[in-house]
Design a protein around this motif. Structure first.
Motif, PDB file in Angstrom:
ATOM      1  N   ARG A   1       2.332  14.271   3.878  1.00  0.00           N
ATOM      2  CA  ARG A   1       2.635  12.838   4.624  1.00  0.00           C
ATOM      3  C   ARG A   1       2.536  11.613   3.873  1.00  0.00           C
ATOM      4  NH1 ARG A   1      -0.385  12.611  10.108  1.00  0.00           N
ATOM      5  NH2 ARG A   1      -2.198  12.616   9.852  1.00  0.00           N
ATOM      6  N   ALA A   2       3.487  11.063   3.739  1.00  0.00           N
ATOM      7  CA  ALA A   2       3.125  10.018   3.554  1.00  0.00           C
ATOM      8  C   ALA A   2       3.753   8.496   3.780  1.00  0.00           C
ATOM      9  CB  ALA A   2       4.194   9.242   1.609  1.00  0.00           C
ATOM     10  N   THR A   3       2.652   7.718   3.493  1.00  0.00           N
ATOM     11  CA  THR A   3       3.574   6.202   4.246  1.00  0.00           C
ATOM     12  C   THR A   3       3.462   5.111   3.416  1.00  0.00           C
ATOM     13  OG1 THR A   3       2.063   6.980   6.574  1.00  0.00           O
ATOM     14  CG2 THR A   3       1.981   4.613   6.239  1.00  0.00           C
ATOM     15  N   GLY A   4       3.971   4.153   3.567  1.00  0.00           N
ATOM     16  CA  GLY A   4       4.178   2.676   2.539  1.00  0.00           C
ATOM     17  C   GLY A   4       4.355   1.692   3.461  1.00  0.00           C
ATOM     18  N   ALA A   5       3.610   0.345   2.986  1.00  0.00           N
ATOM     19  CA  ALA A   5       4.040  -0.986   3.306  1.00  0.00           C
ATOM     20  C   ALA A   5       3.899  -1.496   2.510  1.00  0.00           C
ATOM     21  CB  ALA A   5       2.479  -1.192   4.117  1.00  0.00           C
ATOM     22  N   VAL A   6       5.223  -2.855   2.631  1.00  0.00           N
ATOM     23  CA  VAL A   6       5.369  -3.843   1.555  1.00  0.00           C
ATOM     24  C   VAL A   6       5.137  -5.285   2.961  1.00  0.00           C
ATOM     25  CG1 VAL A   6       6.382  -5.202   0.635  1.00  0.00           C
ATOM     26  CG2 VAL A   6       6.376  -3.013   0.361  1.00  0.00           C
ATOM     27  N   ALA A   7       3.867  -5.764   2.867  1.00  0.00           N
ATOM     28  CA  ALA A   7       4.356  -7.145   3.743  1.00  0.00           C
ATOM     29  C   ALA A   7       4.065  -7.234   5.035  1.00  0.00           C
ATOM     30  CB  ALA A   7       4.718  -8.472   3.200  1.00  0.00           C
ATOM     31  N   GLY A   8       3.226  -6.055   5.547  1.00  0.00           N
ATOM     32  CA  GLY A   8       3.978  -5.713   7.296  1.00  0.00           C
ATOM     33  C   GLY A   8       4.282  -4.925   7.733  1.00  0.00           C
ATOM     34  N   SER A   9       5.845  -4.666   6.781  1.00  0.00           N
ATOM     35  CA  SER A   9       6.223  -4.041   7.062  1.00  0.00           C
ATOM     36  C   SER A   9       6.688  -2.375   6.144  1.00  0.00           C
ATOM     37  CB  SER A   9       7.950  -4.172   6.579  1.00  0.00           C
ATOM     38  OG  SER A   9       8.970  -3.694   6.677  1.00  0.00           O
ATOM     39  N   SER A  10       6.652  -1.514   7.145  1.00  0.00           N
ATOM     40  CA  SER A  10       5.914  -0.094   6.766  1.00  0.00           C
ATOM     41  C   SER A  10       6.583   0.874   7.241  1.00  0.00           C
ATOM     42  CB  SER A  10       4.857   0.383   7.305  1.00  0.00           C
ATOM     43  OG  SER A  10       4.281   0.573   8.556  1.00  0.00           O
ATOM     44  N   GLY A  11       6.758   2.001   6.676  1.00  0.00           N
ATOM     45  CA  GLY A  11       7.629   3.229   6.997  1.00  0.00           C
ATOM     46  C   GLY A  11       6.742   4.659   6.481  1.00  0.00           C
ATOM     47  N   SER A  12       7.327   5.885   7.278  1.00  0.00           N
ATOM     48  CA  SER A  12       6.380   6.840   7.191  1.00  0.00           C
ATOM     49  C   SER A  12       7.326   8.003   7.097  1.00  0.00           C
ATOM     50  CB  SER A  12       5.194   7.165   8.447  1.00  0.00           C
ATOM     51  OG  SER A  12       4.403   8.152   7.867  1.00  0.00           O
ATOM     52  N   THR A  13       7.074   8.581   6.619  1.00  0.00           N
ATOM     53  CA  THR A  13       7.307  10.209   6.328  1.00  0.00           C
ATOM     54  C   THR A  13       7.669  11.621   7.330  1.00  0.00           C
ATOM     55  OG1 THR A  13       5.959  11.965   4.882  1.00  0.00           O
ATOM     56  CG2 THR A  13       7.599  10.267   3.722  1.00  0.00           C
ATOM     57  N   GLY A  14       5.941  11.584   8.048  1.00  0.00           N
ATOM     58  CA  GLY A  14       5.850  12.642   9.289  1.00  0.00           C
ATOM     59  C   GLY A  14       5.900  13.877   7.828  1.00  0.00           C
ATOM     60  N   TRP A  15       5.705  14.946   8.556  1.00  0.00           N
ATOM     61  CA  TRP A  15       5.181  15.712   7.501  1.00  0.00           C
ATOM     62  C   TRP A  15       5.773  16.815   6.955  1.00  0.00           C
ATOM     63  CZ3 TRP A  15      -0.123  16.333   6.221  1.00  0.00           C
ATOM     64  CH2 TRP A  15      -0.901  16.242   7.434  1.00  0.00           C
TER      65      TRP A  15
ATOM     66  N   GLY B   1      -4.659  19.508   5.314  1.00  0.00           N
ATOM     67  CA  GLY B   1      -5.606  19.519   5.469  1.00  0.00           C
ATOM     68  C   GLY B   1      -7.220  18.561   4.565  1.00  0.00           C
ATOM     69  N   GLY B   2      -6.253  17.329   3.391  1.00  0.00           N
ATOM     70  CA  GLY B   2      -6.857  16.905   3.330  1.00  0.00           C
ATOM     71  C   GLY B   2      -7.427  15.602   2.851  1.00  0.00           C
ATOM     72  N   ARG B   3      -7.726  14.478   2.930  1.00  0.00           N
ATOM     73  CA  ARG B   3      -8.173  13.121   2.819  1.00  0.00           C
ATOM     74  C   ARG B   3      -6.746  12.259   2.193  1.00  0.00           C
ATOM     75  NH1 ARG B   3     -13.735  11.997   4.112  1.00  0.00           N
ATOM     76  NH2 ARG B   3     -14.831  13.555   4.364  1.00  0.00           N
ATOM     77  N   PRO B   4      -6.718  11.574   2.776  1.00  0.00           N
ATOM     78  CA  PRO B   4      -5.451  10.620   2.012  1.00  0.00           C
ATOM     79  C   PRO B   4      -5.915   9.540   1.198  1.00  0.00           C
ATOM     80  CG  PRO B   4      -6.027   9.955   4.116  1.00  0.00           C
ATOM     81  CD  PRO B   4      -6.960  10.977   3.910  1.00  0.00           C
ATOM     82  N   VAL B   5      -5.356   9.777  -0.085  1.00  0.00           N
ATOM     83  CA  VAL B   5      -5.554   9.125  -1.379  1.00  0.00           C
ATOM     84  C   VAL B   5      -4.586   8.073  -1.023  1.00  0.00           C
ATOM     85  CG1 VAL B   5      -4.685   8.812  -3.687  1.00  0.00           C
ATOM     86  CG2 VAL B   5      -6.102  11.307  -2.595  1.00  0.00           C
ATOM     87  N   VAL B   6      -5.257   7.241  -1.437  1.00  0.00           N
ATOM     88  CA  VAL B   6      -4.625   5.299  -0.709  1.00  0.00           C
ATOM     89  C   VAL B   6      -5.165   4.610  -2.200  1.00  0.00           C
ATOM     90  CG1 VAL B   6      -4.801   3.032   0.506  1.00  0.00           C
ATOM     91  CG2 VAL B   6      -5.095   5.644   1.463  1.00  0.00           C
ATOM     92  N   ASP B   7      -3.167   3.858  -2.161  1.00  0.00           N
ATOM     93  CA  ASP B   7      -3.613   2.676  -3.115  1.00  0.00           C
ATOM     94  C   ASP B   7      -3.184   1.156  -2.746  1.00  0.00           C
ATOM     95  OD1 ASP B   7      -3.739   1.335  -5.863  1.00  0.00           O
ATOM     96  OD2 ASP B   7      -1.706   1.760  -5.984  1.00  0.00           O
ATOM     97  N   GLU B   8      -3.971   0.498  -2.325  1.00  0.00           N
ATOM     98  CA  GLU B   8      -3.398  -0.815  -1.581  1.00  0.00           C
ATOM     99  C   GLU B   8      -4.660  -1.768  -2.313  1.00  0.00           C
ATOM    100  OE1 GLU B   8      -5.439  -0.478   2.286  1.00  0.00           O
ATOM    101  OE2 GLU B   8      -7.508  -0.349   1.973  1.00  0.00           O
ATOM    102  N   GLY B   9      -3.085  -3.199  -2.321  1.00  0.00           N
ATOM    103  CA  GLY B   9      -4.016  -4.689  -2.936  1.00  0.00           C
ATOM    104  C   GLY B   9      -3.096  -5.123  -3.806  1.00  0.00           C
TER     105      GLY B   9
ATOM    106  N   SER C   1       0.946  -1.230  -0.280  1.00  0.00           N
ATOM    107  CA  SER C   1      -0.201  -0.397  -0.019  1.00  0.00           C
ATOM    108  C   SER C   1       0.798   0.897  -0.002  1.00  0.00           C
ATOM    109  CB  SER C   1      -0.786   0.103   1.104  1.00  0.00           C
ATOM    110  OG  SER C   1      -0.019   0.014   2.380  1.00  0.00           O
ATOM    111  N   VAL C   2       0.053   2.055   0.097  1.00  0.00           N
ATOM    112  CA  VAL C   2       0.802   3.746  -0.606  1.00  0.00           C
ATOM    113  C   VAL C   2       0.450   4.648  -0.165  1.00  0.00           C
ATOM    114  CG1 VAL C   2       0.837   3.786  -2.601  1.00  0.00           C
ATOM    115  CG2 VAL C   2       2.391   5.265  -1.593  1.00  0.00           C
ATOM    116  N   SER C   3      -0.092   5.812   0.604  1.00  0.00           N
ATOM    117  CA  SER C   3      -0.775   6.742   0.965  1.00  0.00           C
ATOM    118  C   SER C   3       0.005   8.074   0.888  1.00  0.00           C
ATOM    119  CB  SER C   3      -1.024   5.875   2.759  1.00  0.00           C
ATOM    120  OG  SER C   3      -2.051   7.084   3.051  1.00  0.00           O
ATOM    121  N   LEU C   4      -0.931   9.125   1.162  1.00  0.00           N
ATOM    122  CA  LEU C   4       0.007   9.847   0.806  1.00  0.00           C
ATOM    123  C   LEU C   4      -1.573  11.347   0.741  1.00  0.00           C
ATOM    124  CD1 LEU C   4       2.647  11.912  -0.236  1.00  0.00           C
ATOM    125  CD2 LEU C   4       1.248  12.051  -2.813  1.00  0.00           C
TER     126      LEU C   4
END
Length: 146
Positions: free
Chosen positions: A129-143, A102-110, A95-98
């Motif tokens: 801020r962005a968040t990404g995950a691969v098979a249970g392992s994830s990383g995030s940027t913060g603002w 002030g807005g809603r996150p845009v997500v692509d997951e599957g 998954s990836v989320s951005l």
């Protein structure tokens, strides 16, 4: 005095057409000879940028985590993010989320083999801020990009 036209082609047009056919054949032969020489160069330049081609803009940041990395790109008014697996292969949850402030996150997951995304948000003069995950392992940027 107006003379009637016998043909719509000017004098010597038959020779000109034959000459252009000959030059087209020579051009095609030149392309066939040069193309095999340029193909490895084009493939070498295009292969590393496969994941980067998903997003336009300049590379802003990369967050690495155990099973992949999150890449964020910024153009003037837009921010784009993509999650790329370190070892592409079998399908797994990605998954990836951005989100712009002030807005809603845009997500692509599957279940993907190589990458999730790209996702793009309008973020002119806004933090994201962005968040990404691969098979249970994830990383995030913060603002970022404030």
């Amino acid at each position: 005095m107006v003379r009637p036209l016998r043909s719509s082609r000017p004098w010597g047009a038959e020779e000109t057409l034959a000459g252009s056919r000959r030059s087209r054949g020579r051009r095609a032969l030149a392309y066939l000879l040069v193309l095999p020489l340029l193909a490895p160069l084009v493939l070498a330049l295009g292969a590393p940028a496969q994941a980067a081609a998903a997003c336009s803009g300049r590379h802003a940041t990369t967050v690495s985590f155990a099973k992949g990395e999150l890449r964020v790109y910024k153009s003037r008014a837009y921010v784009c993010a993509v999650t790329v697996a370190k070892k592409p292969g079998a399908r797994r949850a990605m998954s990836v989320s951005l989100q712009a402030r002030g807005g809603r996150p845009v997500v692509d997951e599957g279940r993907f083999t190589t990458r999730a995304g790209p996702v793009t948000v309008y973020a002119l003069n806004r933090c994201v801020r962005a968040t990404g995950a691969v098979a249970g392992s994830s990383g995030s940027t913060g603002w970022i990009l404030c």
